[in-house]
Write an enzyme that holds these catalytic residues in place. Sequence first.
Site, PDB file in Angstrom:
ATOM      1  N   HIS A   1       3.618  11.781  37.213  1.00 29.11           N
ATOM      2  CA  HIS A   1       4.964  12.346  37.651  1.00 29.11           C
ATOM      3  C   HIS A   1       5.116  13.479  36.984  1.00 29.11           C
ATOM      4  O   HIS A   1       5.504  13.517  35.581  1.00 29.11           O
ATOM      5  CB  HIS A   1       5.968  11.337  37.286  1.00 29.11           C
ATOM      6  CG  HIS A   1       6.084   9.973  37.957  1.00 29.11           C
ATOM      7  ND1 HIS A   1       6.722   9.549  39.099  1.00 29.11           N
ATOM      8  CD2 HIS A   1       5.086   8.929  37.869  1.00 29.11           C
ATOM      9  CE1 HIS A   1       6.314   8.471  39.735  1.00 29.11           C
ATOM     10  NE2 HIS A   1       5.326   8.072  38.971  1.00 29.11           N
TER      11      HIS A   1
ATOM     12  N   GLN B   1      12.608   7.676  44.059  1.00 35.52           N
ATOM     13  CA  GLN B   1      13.033   7.039  42.804  1.00 35.52           C
ATOM     14  C   GLN B   1      14.026   5.861  42.825  1.00 35.52           C
ATOM     15  O   GLN B   1      14.029   4.621  42.359  1.00 35.52           O
ATOM     16  CB  GLN B   1      13.186   7.802  41.644  1.00 35.52           C
ATOM     17  CG  GLN B   1      13.428   7.006  40.300  1.00 35.52           C
ATOM     18  CD  GLN B   1      12.163   6.250  39.746  1.00 35.52           C
ATOM     19  OE1 GLN B   1      11.491   6.812  39.131  1.00 35.52           O
ATOM     20  NE2 GLN B   1      12.141   4.993  39.976  1.00 35.52           N
TER      21      GLN B   1
ATOM     22  N   HIS C   1       4.915   3.243  45.598  1.00 36.43           N
ATOM     23  CA  HIS C   1       5.060   2.482  44.142  1.00 36.43           C
ATOM     24  C   HIS C   1       5.495   0.972  44.873  1.00 36.43           C
ATOM     25  O   HIS C   1       6.590   0.866  45.452  1.00 36.43           O
ATOM     26  CB  HIS C   1       6.244   2.915  43.401  1.00 36.43           C
ATOM     27  CG  HIS C   1       5.907   4.062  42.805  1.00 36.43           C
ATOM     28  ND1 HIS C   1       5.303   5.481  43.193  1.00 36.43           N
ATOM     29  CD2 HIS C   1       5.945   4.189  41.327  1.00 36.43           C
ATOM     30  CE1 HIS C   1       5.190   6.173  41.935  1.00 36.43           C
ATOM     31  NE2 HIS C   1       5.478   5.670  40.922  1.00 36.43           N
TER      32      HIS C   1
ATOM     33  N   ASP D   1       0.185   8.159  34.867  1.00 37.21           N
ATOM     34  CA  ASP D   1       1.430   7.725  35.788  1.00 37.21           C
ATOM     35  C   ASP D   1       2.579   8.677  34.708  1.00 37.21           C
ATOM     36  O   ASP D   1       3.122   9.462  35.331  1.00 37.21           O
ATOM     37  CB  ASP D   1       1.749   6.370  35.236  1.00 37.21           C
ATOM     38  CG  ASP D   1       3.045   5.618  36.139  1.00 37.21           C
ATOM     39  OD1 ASP D   1       3.340   6.408  37.223  1.00 37.21           O
ATOM     40  OD2 ASP D   1       3.782   4.635  35.833  1.00 37.21           O
TER      41      ASP D   1
ATOM     42  N   TRP E   1       9.358   6.828  30.685  1.00 33.20           N
ATOM     43  CA  TRP E   1       8.748   5.530  30.895  1.00 33.20           C
ATOM     44  C   TRP E   1       7.615   5.388  29.862  1.00 33.20           C
ATOM     45  O   TRP E   1       7.137   4.106  29.468  1.00 33.20           O
ATOM     46  CB  TRP E   1       8.018   5.640  32.447  1.00 33.20           C
ATOM     47  CG  TRP E   1       9.030   5.187  33.332  1.00 33.20           C
ATOM     48  CD1 TRP E   1       9.788   4.370  33.741  1.00 33.20           C
ATOM     49  CD2 TRP E   1       9.753   6.472  33.959  1.00 33.20           C
ATOM     50  NE1 TRP E   1      10.679   4.522  34.492  1.00 33.20           N
ATOM     51  CE2 TRP E   1      10.905   6.014  34.723  1.00 33.20           C
ATOM     52  CE3 TRP E   1       9.765   7.865  33.837  1.00 33.20           C
ATOM     53  CZ2 TRP E   1      11.568   6.555  35.419  1.00 33.20           C
ATOM     54  CZ3 TRP E   1      10.617   8.768  34.814  1.00 33.20           C
ATOM     55  CH2 TRP E   1      11.407   8.040  35.501  1.00 33.20           C
TER      56      TRP E   1
HETATM   57  N1  17E Z   1       9.165   5.557  38.190  1.00 35.93           N
HETATM   58  C1  17E Z   1       8.801   4.270  38.502  1.00 35.93           C
HETATM   59  O1  17E Z   1       9.655   3.474  39.605  1.00 35.93           O
HETATM   60  N2  17E Z   1       7.837   3.799  38.209  1.00 35.93           N
HETATM   61  C2  17E Z   1       6.934   4.200  37.265  1.00 35.93           C
HETATM   62  N3  17E Z   1       6.191   3.660  36.644  1.00 35.93           N
HETATM   63  C3  17E Z   1       7.356   5.661  36.833  1.00 35.93           C
HETATM   64  C4  17E Z   1       8.568   6.266  37.322  1.00 35.93           C
HETATM   65  C5  17E Z   1       6.612   6.225  35.663  1.00 35.93           C
HETATM   66 FE   FE2 Z   2       4.473   5.851  39.129  1.00 32.37          FE
END
Ligand code: 17E
Ligand code: FE2
Length: 420
Positions: A57, A150, A208, A307, A313
């Site tokens: 990201h 997101q 995701h 990631d 995160w």
């Molecule tokens: N957003 C998400 O939903 N999951 C992640 N692992 C990251 C951002 C980094």
């Molecule tokens: Fe991710």
Amino acid sequence: MADLVLRGGYLDGETVDLLIQGGQIAAIGPQLEAAGATEIDARGLLLSPPFIESHIHLDTTLTAGEPKWNESGTLFEGIETWAARKKSLSREDVMRRATTLLRWQAAQGVLHVRSHVDTTDPELTAVRALLEVREKMRDLVEVQLVAFPQEGILSFPKGAELLEEALRLGVDVVGGIPHYELTRDMGAQSVAISFQLAEKYSRPVDIHCDETDDPQSRFLEVVAAEAIRTGMGEMVTASHTTAMGSYDDAYAFKLMGFLRRARINFVANPLINITLQGRMDTYPKRRGLTRVKELWQNGLNVSLGYDDVMDPWYSLGTGNMLQPAHMAVHVAQMTGRAEVVACYDMVTTHAARTLGIADRYGLAVGRPADLVLLEAKDKWNAIRRLAPIRMVIRGGRVVAETTASRTTLLGEPIDLSAER
Ligand code: 17E
Ligand code: FE2
């Protein structure tokens, strides 16, 4: 006329020279004739195709601690923290941070990067900024962008419209986040929307998917079904899929057959998911990684991503792809002799398949002269030693160099390599 010749590097257990002409690999073999070429001493160094970051990201990178630190370490506090930071995004802010990270990556031999970019922002500030960065960095690193909703496609105001607008602006890949939609039905519907947009704009998909320890989170089967229905197969990637680590074995066995039919790619992010997942467990505490070893054993394409580097995160990180490979060896228990090597392939050749660039990647005559020289004799030792990356060549041009370090003990040089 040859441009460059690398002398005496290790490749697949042999010692070879590699000749570069016109930005391409012109020959690989012992003691090559290379009149007029610049000579590079590659003795003691592994010749490797460049590293590939298949999941990062770049919009969130280098924001750790802004406006606050993620103290619980959960995915959800990460999303909340980012939502707060997102309010102060500007074009310059995103471009500066993403460019910094891409430069770190290039310096460490990462020459292809797939980055997610959050589309749940009415202004699409990060999308516009990363599209600019993608063009600006083109000569050094090839960037693919994934439109990543997101805060949801159906659970965020105008989520679907914003996702589509990002594709219209030129984002390369369609994303999704079904496990974060408000209900299971909305999750399944969101996957359908991602695939409709992929078909409409002829773009690959990278979702995701099931990034939770909830064994009831079963959107991977929906993604597989859509991949089969559309025939998109290898153009589809399921990222994270950590719920697979919590699935009942009978269900996982049935699912594995469907996944083989679907022929989709998987990306695991072991550095991040070993820390984000298992947070609701006391003991025994789950690892929260997808079934990396079993997917690989079933012939599915698995690659590894970082990631996050220094964001809500995951506050640590450097961008060096040997780190997720090293972590995967441990968390996925891929410690067998061939398994360690497979983890190296997951940040190189397997990642090339995930990105859909396998036909123009790799150390072979006629391929682009993109390569990395590491201080190791083979892939196994490169992972064990987290080997220094000594040189990066892009399109036949040396773009990064690291000088050899030297350690002494009690005043005498000491060799710490002990390669097996
Ligand atoms: N957003 C998400 O939903 N999951 C992640 N692992 C990251 C951002 C980094
Ligand atoms: Fe991710």
